[in-house]
Scaffold this motif. Structure first.
Motif, PDB file in Angstrom:
ATOM      1  N   THR A   1      28.648  -9.264  -4.973  1.00 18.90           N
ATOM      2  CA  THR A   1      29.117  -7.895  -4.806  1.00 18.90           C
ATOM      3  C   THR A   1      29.467  -7.278  -6.154  1.00 18.90           C
ATOM      4  O   THR A   1      29.134  -6.119  -6.423  1.00 18.90           O
ATOM      5  N   VAL A   2      30.114  -8.044  -7.023  1.00 17.91           N
ATOM      6  CA  VAL A   2      30.445  -7.559  -8.366  1.00 17.91           C
ATOM      7  C   VAL A   2      29.166  -7.207  -9.123  1.00 17.91           C
ATOM      8  O   VAL A   2      29.084  -6.156  -9.770  1.00 17.91           O
ATOM      9  N   ALA A   3      28.157  -8.051  -9.022  1.00 26.32           N
ATOM     10  CA  ALA A   3      26.882  -7.790  -9.702  1.00 26.32           C
ATOM     11  C   ALA A   3      26.252  -6.500  -9.182  1.00 26.32           C
ATOM     12  O   ALA A   3      25.717  -5.703  -9.955  1.00 26.32           O
ATOM     13  N   VAL A   4      26.334  -6.280  -7.888  1.00 24.23           N
ATOM     14  CA  VAL A   4      25.788  -5.056  -7.292  1.00 24.23           C
ATOM     15  C   VAL A   4      26.572  -3.838  -7.791  1.00 24.23           C
ATOM     16  O   VAL A   4      25.981  -2.823  -8.178  1.00 24.23           O
ATOM     17  N   LEU A   5      27.889  -3.929  -7.808  1.00 24.95           N
ATOM     18  CA  LEU A   5      28.720  -2.813  -8.263  1.00 24.95           C
ATOM     19  C   LEU A   5      28.493  -2.478  -9.733  1.00 24.95           C
ATOM     20  O   LEU A   5      28.615  -1.327 -10.140  1.00 24.95           O
ATOM     21  N   LEU A   6      28.146  -3.482 -10.519  1.00 30.35           N
ATOM     22  CA  LEU A   6      27.890  -3.272 -11.947  1.00 30.35           C
ATOM     23  C   LEU A   6      26.409  -3.030 -12.249  1.00 30.35           C
ATOM     24  O   LEU A   6      26.018  -2.969 -13.410  1.00 30.35           O
ATOM     25  N   ASN A   7      25.603  -2.929 -11.199  1.00 28.68           N
ATOM     26  CA  ASN A   7      24.160  -2.678 -11.357  1.00 28.68           C
ATOM     27  C   ASN A   7      23.459  -3.729 -12.212  1.00 28.68           C
ATOM     28  O   ASN A   7      22.592  -3.413 -13.023  1.00 28.68           O
ATOM     29  N   VAL A   8      23.856  -4.983 -12.047  1.00 30.13           N
ATOM     30  CA  VAL A   8      23.182  -6.072 -12.741  1.00 30.13           C
ATOM     31  C   VAL A   8      21.851  -6.305 -12.031  1.00 30.13           C
ATOM     32  O   VAL A   8      21.832  -6.501 -10.809  1.00 30.13           O
ATOM     33  N   PRO A   9      20.733  -6.248 -12.763  1.00 25.17           N
ATOM     34  CA  PRO A   9      19.432  -6.460 -12.124  1.00 25.17           C
ATOM     35  C   PRO A   9      19.362  -7.826 -11.437  1.00 25.17           C
ATOM     36  O   PRO A   9      19.947  -8.806 -11.908  1.00 25.17           O
ATOM     37  N   VAL A  10      18.637  -7.884 -10.334  1.00 23.10           N
ATOM     38  CA  VAL A  10      18.549  -9.118  -9.534  1.00 23.10           C
ATOM     39  C   VAL A  10      18.110 -10.297 -10.387  1.00 23.10           C
ATOM     40  O   VAL A  10      18.669 -11.396 -10.284  1.00 23.10           O
ATOM     41  N   GLU A  11      17.139 -10.071 -11.260  1.00 28.17           N
ATOM     42  CA  GLU A  11      16.626 -11.180 -12.076  1.00 28.17           C
ATOM     43  C   GLU A  11      17.631 -11.652 -13.127  1.00 28.17           C
ATOM     44  O   GLU A  11      17.526 -12.773 -13.625  1.00 28.17           O
ATOM     45  N   SER A  12      18.618 -10.840 -13.450  1.00 27.90           N
ATOM     46  CA  SER A  12      19.631 -11.216 -14.439  1.00 27.90           C
ATOM     47  C   SER A  12      20.890 -11.808 -13.818  1.00 27.90           C
ATOM     48  O   SER A  12      21.770 -12.281 -14.534  1.00 27.90           O
ATOM     49  N   ARG A  13      20.973 -11.789 -12.511  1.00 25.22           N
ATOM     50  CA  ARG A  13      22.212 -12.227 -11.860  1.00 25.22           C
ATOM     51  C   ARG A  13      22.538 -13.703 -12.064  1.00 25.22           C
ATOM     52  O   ARG A  13      23.702 -14.034 -12.306  1.00 25.22           O
TER      53      ARG A  13
END
Length: 158
Positions: free
Chosen positions: A110-122
């Motif tokens: 959820t944090v990655a989504v909120l920060l717009n971290v690309p899926v491949e970089s997660r």
């Protein structure tokens, strides 16, 4: 007549070039004045800097420019997501600590989504969070603001 001459002399005295700053270091901020005086032209004169500052404050266009990213203002890149991230972290701090320690989980996703971290970089983002756990959570009584600041700093570093 003498007053007019005195005012004119004062205006000319203020128009004498002051210490010039590079265009990247505008003394008058952003807004209408920054748009009118492109490329730091107003840095050559105190009078022009005052005019640019006045224009920036006119009708609140500097504030609008900062909010909207117009009028030569840089738009705040993470304001909305940080608000949502602050809310999320506040409500889920214990779960977030557990998932960061594990390097995976629903809250770090959820944090990655909120920060717009690309899926491949997660996966790399999750590893970075896990590796810097003690920096994010330095004590059991850590403030949510510190956690969010640390996470956004790590996200910005890539």
């Amino acid at each position: 007549m003498k007053r007019l001459f005195l005012v004119a002399a004062l205006v000319l005295a203020l128009a004498v070039p002051a210490i010039a700053a590079p265009p990247s270091q505008l003394n008058y901020g952003c807004g209408l004045g920054a748009t009118v005086f492109k490329d730091g032209q107003a840095n050559d004169s105190l009078l022009l800097q005052l005019v640019a500052t006045f224009l920036n404050g006119l009708c609140g266009n500097g504030t609008f420019g900062i909010t909207s990213g117009t009028s030569d203002c840089a738009s705040p890149s993470k304001t909305a997501s940080n608000d949502r991230l602050n809310e999320f972290a506040y409500r889920n701090l214990d779960d977030l600590a557990r998932d960061i320690a594990a390097g995976k989980g629903e809250t770090v996703t959820t944090v990655a989504v909120l920060l717009n971290v690309p899926v491949e970089s997660r996966p790399a983002f999750y590893r970075n969070l896990q590796a810097r756990f003690t920096e994010i959570f330095p004590s059991p009584a850590v403030e949510t603001a510190h956690v969010v600041d640390a996470i956004t700093t790590i996200a910005a570093q890539g």
